[in-house]
Every structure is written in structure tokens, then in C-alpha cells.
Design an enzyme around this catalytic site. Structure first.
Site, short mmCIF file in Angstrom:
data_model
loop_
_atom_site.label_atom_id
_atom_site.label_comp_id
_atom_site.label_asym_id
_atom_site.label_seq_id
_atom_site.Cartn_x
_atom_site.Cartn_y
_atom_site.Cartn_z
N PRO A 198 0.78 -1.25 0.00
CA PRO A 198 0.00 0.00 0.00
C PRO A 198 0.81 1.30 0.00
O PRO A 198 0.78 2.08 0.96
CB PRO A 198 -0.83 -0.14 1.29
CG PRO A 198 0.05 -0.93 2.20
CD PRO A 198 0.76 -1.92 1.30
N CYS A 199 1.45 1.58 -1.09
CA CYS A 199 2.22 2.83 -1.21
C CYS A 199 1.31 4.05 -1.19
O CYS A 199 1.76 5.16 -0.89
CB CYS A 199 3.09 2.81 -2.46
SG CYS A 199 2.20 2.56 -4.00
N HIS A 200 0.03 3.87 -1.48
CA HIS A 200 -0.92 4.98 -1.45
C HIS A 200 -1.14 5.51 -0.04
O HIS A 200 -1.65 6.61 0.13
CB HIS A 200 -2.26 4.57 -2.08
CG HIS A 200 -2.93 3.42 -1.40
ND1 HIS A 200 -2.59 2.11 -1.65
CD2 HIS A 200 -3.90 3.39 -0.45
CE1 HIS A 200 -3.33 1.31 -0.90
NE2 HIS A 200 -4.14 2.06 -0.17
#
Length: 158
Positions: free
Chosen positions: A121-123
């Protein structure tokens, strides 16, 4: 290497992998790509878990992953997996957790090269001032994902 395309609320997603694990998940930029009519067996669990995520029925993923990257990039991506669903962290805090606040730019660069959209989950990484900074899929997608994961949903007054 097998590849399949699935429809998501954010566009057509490409998922690739083999018996060693999923190597990439990305939203396609090509509007001509159509969802796969048959998902290869090796990718079926990944496709199902992504669909469950978008339906609001999954908050974490249980998949065998095999992204290609440098040791540092993989260390950053592993750290991203520690950010809980519905929470965010900053690039600076992530660099500190990696052991060196000075590596903030390198960590941000590795974050931007994450090949496993949503699953890693880089977001969930934002600017120190709370701004939605940098996202390979476009800031509008980052906002959508963070809103999707927010446990407090905004209700309409009308």
C-alpha cells in the site's frame, strides 16, 4: 509469466506472476485493454482478493509476492506492508522506521517504484503536511483509495 486484466473502479488492472508469486499489479494506462475472460489459475487468488478489496470485503492481502527490485527497494516495500488499512504515514516517518531519516528521498523513490499496486500500500504514504504527494497512478486514484479505506465514511446531507 502469466498476466490477467481485471476491471476495478479505478480502471483496468494488470496482474502478473508465476509459480514464485505475484510480480506486479498495476492500473493500465491503455484504454484499449479489456478484462480477461479467463484468469490463469496462478493468478486467480490475487484477482479474487483484489475484487474483494474493491468491494469493501478485504482489508489485507494473503498472497505469495515476488516483486523484482533492489534490496533497499524491497526493504521499503516490506515497510509499506506494516501500514495498517485505513491509516497513513509520512515519508519522513517511513524513513525513520527504516533507520535513517536522511534516506527520505531514496525511500520516496522506492515507494514510487512499487510494482504491487494496492497489495503493497504505497498509497498510504503522504507528505508531512498531510498533502497527497506523488502517486504513480495519479493523485485522484490515491485520494480514492484513501477514501475507500477510511473507516469514517462521509454521509450525504441530501
Amino acid at each position: 509469466m502469466e498476466t490477467a486484466y481485471i476491471e476495478t473502479p479505478l480502471g483496468i488492472a494488470s496482474i502478473s506472476g508465476d509459480e514464485d508469486g505475484i510480480t506486479s499489479v498495476s492500473v493500465t494506462k491503455e484504454s484499449s485493454e479489456k478484462p480477461s475472460t479467463k484468469i490463469p489459475v496462478i493468478l486467480q487468488d490475487g484477482a479474487l482478493q483484489l475484487q474483494e478489496y474493491f468491494q469493501g470485503n478485504r482489508t489485507d492481502f494473503d498472497l505469495k509476492l515476488n516483486p523484482a527490485g533492489t534490496d533497499f527497494q524491497k526493504k521499503v516495500w516490506d515497510e509499506l506492508l506494516n501500514i495498517p488499512f485505513g491509516k497513513t504515514t509520512t515519508y519522513l516517518d517511513m524513513a525513520k522506521r527504516l533507520g535513517d531519516p536522511k534516506c527520505i528521498r531514496a525511500a520516496a523513490s522506492a515507494n514510487g517504484k512499487n510494482p504491487l499496486w494496492i497489495i503493497v500500500p504505497c498509497h498510504r504514504v503522504i507528505g508531512s503536511d498531510g498533502s497527497l504527494t506523488g502517486y504513480a497512478g495519479g493523485l485522484w486514484r490515491k485520494k480514492w483509495l484513501l477514501d475507500h479505506e477510511n473507516p469514517v465514511k462521509q454521509q450525504s446531507l441530501f
